[in-house]
Design a protein around this motif. Structure first.
Motif, PDB file in Angstrom:
ATOM      1  N   GLY A   1       0.832  -1.196   0.000  1.00 43.57           N
ATOM      2  CA  GLY A   1       0.000   0.000   0.000  1.00 43.57           C
ATOM      3  C   GLY A   1       0.867   1.245   0.000  1.00 43.57           C
ATOM      4  N   SER A   2       0.328   2.320   0.533  1.00 47.13           N
ATOM      5  CA  SER A   2       1.053   3.588   0.493  1.00 47.13           C
ATOM      6  C   SER A   2       1.800   3.910   1.779  1.00 47.13           C
ATOM      7  N   ASP A   3       1.529   3.147   2.860  1.00 49.59           N
ATOM      8  CA  ASP A   3       2.115   3.555   4.140  1.00 49.59           C
ATOM      9  C   ASP A   3       2.760   2.432   4.944  1.00 49.59           C
ATOM     10  N   VAL A   4       2.782   1.195   4.412  1.00 51.43           N
ATOM     11  CA  VAL A   4       3.391   0.097   5.160  1.00 51.43           C
ATOM     12  C   VAL A   4       4.707  -0.281   4.491  1.00 51.43           C
ATOM     13  N   ARG A   5       5.816   0.075   5.134  1.00 55.25           N
ATOM     14  CA  ARG A   5       7.149  -0.245   4.615  1.00 55.25           C
ATOM     15  C   ARG A   5       7.665  -1.447   5.396  1.00 55.25           C
ATOM     16  N   ALA A   6       7.359  -2.640   4.904  1.00 56.97           N
ATOM     17  CA  ALA A   6       7.680  -3.871   5.630  1.00 56.97           C
ATOM     18  C   ALA A   6       9.171  -4.130   5.689  1.00 56.97           C
ATOM     19  N   LEU A   7       9.886  -3.806   4.606  1.00 58.94           N
ATOM     20  CA  LEU A   7      11.352  -3.915   4.586  1.00 58.94           C
ATOM     21  C   LEU A   7      11.922  -2.563   4.186  1.00 58.94           C
ATOM     22  N   ASP A   8      12.923  -2.118   4.931  1.00 56.17           N
ATOM     23  CA  ASP A   8      13.471  -0.786   4.709  1.00 56.17           C
ATOM     24  C   ASP A   8      14.991  -0.855   4.604  1.00 56.17           C
ATOM     25  N   GLY A   9      15.461  -1.606   3.592  1.00 55.65           N
ATOM     26  CA  GLY A   9      16.897  -1.687   3.351  1.00 55.65           C
ATOM     27  C   GLY A   9      17.589  -2.819   4.073  1.00 55.65           C
ATOM     28  N   VAL A  10      16.931  -3.979   4.171  1.00 53.51           N
ATOM     29  CA  VAL A  10      17.508  -5.121   4.883  1.00 53.51           C
ATOM     30  C   VAL A  10      18.668  -5.727   4.102  1.00 53.51           C
ATOM     31  N   SER A  11      19.796  -5.899   4.790  1.00 52.70           N
ATOM     32  CA  SER A  11      20.962  -6.575   4.222  1.00 52.70           C
ATOM     33  C   SER A  11      21.418  -7.651   5.198  1.00 52.70           C
ATOM     34  N   LEU A  12      21.772  -8.807   4.668  1.00 48.12           N
ATOM     35  CA  LEU A  12      22.279  -9.890   5.512  1.00 48.12           C
ATOM     36  C   LEU A  12      23.056 -10.877   4.659  1.00 48.12           C
ATOM     37  N   SER A  13      23.847 -11.718   5.344  1.00 47.16           N
ATOM     38  CA  SER A  13      24.653 -12.728   4.669  1.00 47.16           C
ATOM     39  C   SER A  13      24.717 -13.965   5.541  1.00 47.16           C
ATOM     40  N   VAL A  14      24.565 -15.135   4.915  1.00 45.99           N
ATOM     41  CA  VAL A  14      24.616 -16.398   5.646  1.00 45.99           C
ATOM     42  C   VAL A  14      25.662 -17.290   5.003  1.00 45.99           C
TER      43      VAL A  14
ATOM     44  N   PRO B   1      10.614  -8.134  16.802  1.00 43.67           N
ATOM     45  CA  PRO B   1       9.245  -8.157  17.324  1.00 43.67           C
ATOM     46  C   PRO B   1       8.247  -8.515  16.228  1.00 43.67           C
ATOM     47  N   ASN B   2       7.006  -8.741  16.615  1.00 44.84           N
ATOM     48  CA  ASN B   2       5.955  -8.970  15.624  1.00 44.84           C
ATOM     49  C   ASN B   2       5.877  -7.782  14.675  1.00 44.84           C
ATOM     50  N   GLY B   3       5.772  -8.074  13.386  1.00 46.17           N
ATOM     51  CA  GLY B   3       5.682  -7.015  12.391  1.00 46.17           C
ATOM     52  C   GLY B   3       7.006  -6.380  12.027  1.00 46.17           C
ATOM     53  N   ALA B   4       8.120  -6.954  12.505  1.00 45.32           N
ATOM     54  CA  ALA B   4       9.431  -6.342  12.251  1.00 45.32           C
ATOM     55  C   ALA B   4       9.902  -6.532  10.819  1.00 45.32           C
ATOM     56  N   GLY B   5       9.368  -7.555  10.133  1.00 47.94           N
ATOM     57  CA  GLY B   5       9.784  -7.818   8.755  1.00 47.94           C
ATOM     58  C   GLY B   5      10.443  -9.160   8.542  1.00 47.94           C
ATOM     59  N   LYS B   6      10.416 -10.013   9.561  1.00 53.37           N
ATOM     60  CA  LYS B   6      11.104 -11.308   9.448  1.00 53.37           C
ATOM     61  C   LYS B   6      10.482 -12.184   8.357  1.00 53.37           C
TER      62      LYS B   6
ATOM     63  N   VAL C   1      20.819 -11.718  13.414  1.00 58.29           N
ATOM     64  CA  VAL C   1      20.467 -10.404  12.883  1.00 58.29           C
ATOM     65  C   VAL C   1      19.154  -9.991  13.534  1.00 58.29           C
ATOM     66  N   VAL C   2      19.136  -8.802  14.138  1.00 57.45           N
ATOM     67  CA  VAL C   2      17.921  -8.290  14.773  1.00 57.45           C
ATOM     68  C   VAL C   2      17.319  -7.231  13.861  1.00 57.45           C
ATOM     69  N   VAL C   3      16.031  -7.405  13.534  1.00 54.72           N
ATOM     70  CA  VAL C   3      15.336  -6.425  12.700  1.00 54.72           C
ATOM     71  C   VAL C   3      14.195  -5.807  13.487  1.00 54.72           C
ATOM     72  N   ASP C   4      13.906  -4.546  13.176  1.00 52.45           N
ATOM     73  CA  ASP C   4      12.774  -3.855  13.780  1.00 52.45           C
ATOM     74  C   ASP C   4      12.299  -2.802  12.805  1.00 52.45           C
ATOM     75  N   ARG C   5      11.002  -2.743  12.599  1.00 48.17           N
ATOM     76  CA  ARG C   5      10.400  -1.791  11.658  1.00 48.17           C
ATOM     77  C   ARG C   5      11.041  -1.894  10.277  1.00 48.17           C
ATOM     78  N   GLY C   6      11.346  -3.128   9.877  1.00 49.77           N
ATOM     79  CA  GLY C   6      11.830  -3.367   8.529  1.00 49.77           C
ATOM     80  C   GLY C   6      13.299  -3.104   8.292  1.00 49.77           C
ATOM     81  N   ALA C   7      14.058  -2.811   9.357  1.00 47.32           N
ATOM     82  CA  ALA C   7      15.472  -2.494   9.184  1.00 47.32           C
ATOM     83  C   ALA C   7      16.319  -3.325  10.137  1.00 47.32           C
ATOM     84  N   VAL C   8      17.550  -3.601   9.737  1.00 43.75           N
ATOM     85  CA  VAL C   8      18.493  -4.300  10.609  1.00 43.75           C
ATOM     86  C   VAL C   8      19.007  -3.305  11.643  1.00 43.75           C
ATOM     87  N   ILE C   9      18.869  -3.652  12.945  1.00 42.06           N
ATOM     88  CA  ILE C   9      19.320  -2.739  13.995  1.00 42.06           C
ATOM     89  C   ILE C   9      20.514  -3.289  14.763  1.00 42.06           C
TER      90      ILE C   9
END
Length: 318
Positions: free
Chosen positions: A15-28, A39-44, A207-215
């Motif tokens: 939609g126009s206001d839900v940014r589920a992922l906001d620049g997630v970077s990771l490597s395994v 947390p719930n809704g963090a983007g996992k 990796v800890v994510v919150d609000r769609g970003a790695v923190i």
């Protein structure tokens, strides 16, 4: 050798206001477990859906087993296994029939599908229940069957999205043992979880994510070390008193200051002298703690410090 999973700057909006992922970077790295916490809704789950090709990112890039998740989605799907939050088995089929069906969907011969089904049923300790309808299975048995189904085609990379949510401790331990065996055999695992004990036991890196970003990211030990050597727990009669106490330390305390209900947690780096200083400050302000304890920091402390919330075992974002 390249990493088994690589993601750079993943963005996904709904939609126009839900940014589920906001620049997630990771490597395994290959043959390791990455624990994806938040947390719930963090983007996992959104991250997992992008990496398993069921969602197309709006920006960024990712590869799994060297294949681009957008341009080479078919090759990605052929080389991964996925067990979601809920067991995706046909309850009217037996355990053996479920695994045979998956094998034939991967275009295996009936003979090969049957052989592999038998091997997996034995490996996951489901042989005795193999010819019973899966609707008669316990939650732990159904979860093990679901993971077995994700392994029928022997994928080098396995995605486990909240694999033990809702299971009793015995069943959870059984799933953990299975994951450890898979990794020992060389499987790469990306695991999303809110059971911090699960991440502590299984994950090589977190990796800890919150609000769609790695923190935050690092090993469990590294993340705990960031909080300091010791945690001082101070209990108060009610949350308001705990919040008043926290106000004495915010902005001046050299370590972390976290309020969780009626509990105040202070990170301590300089030993007894810092503890005595905290107690003197409380006494001067006329605030009395009704209990006190010193302990080593836990992954739960890391989670709370980073996100402001404790992990909650409830349904993840849709």
């Amino acid at each position: 050798m390249s990493a088994a999973i690589e993601a750079h700057g993943l963005v996904k909006t709904f939609g126009s206001d839900v940014r589920a992922l906001d620049g997630v970077s990771l490597s395994v790295e290959r043959g390791t477990v990455l624990g994806l916490l938040g947390p719930n809704g963090a983007g996992k789950t959104t991250t997992v859906r992008v990496l398993t090709t069921t969602l197309v990112p709006d920006a960024g890039s990712a590869t799994v087993n060297g294949f681009d998740v957008v341009r080479e989605a078919d090759k990605v799907r052929a080389s991964i296994g996925l067990a979601g939050q809920y067991a995706a088995v046909d309850e009217n089929l037996t355990g053996r029939e479920n695994l045979r069906m998956v094998g034939q969907l991967f275009q295996m011969s009936r003979r090969d599908a049957s052989r592999i089904a038998g091997e997996l049923l034995e490996h996951f300790e489901l042989t005795e229940a193999a010819d019973r309808p899966s609707k008669t299975y316990s939650g732990g048995m159904r979860r093990r069957l679901d993971i077995a189904a994700a392994l029928v085609h022997r994928p080098p990379v396995l995605f486990l999205d909240e694999p033990t949510t809702g299971l009793d401790p015995k069943s959870r331990n059984a799933v953990w043992s299975v994951v450890e065996e898979l990794v020992a055999d060389g499987t790469t695992v990306l695991l999303t979880t809110q059971y911090l004990e699960e991440a502590d036991r299984l994950a090589d890196r977190i990796v800890v994510v919150d609000r769609g970003a790695v923190i935050a990211e690092g090993t469990s030990a590294e993340l705990k070390a960031d909080l300091g050597e010791t945690v001082l727990d101070l209990g108060f009669p009610d949350p308001d008193t705990a919040e008043r106490a926290a106000g004495l330390f915010r902005g001046s305390w050299p370590g972390g200051v976290v309020v969780d209900g009626s509990l105040l947690e202070l990170s301590v780096d300089s030993g007894p002298s810092q503890v005595m200083l905290a107690l003197r400050d409380l006494e001067s302000a006329g605030i009395a703690a009704n209990r006190m304890a010193l302990r080593e920091p836990s992954l739960d402390d890391v989670f709370l410090s980073l996100t402001g919330r404790r992990a909650e075992i409830t349904e993840e974002e849709s």
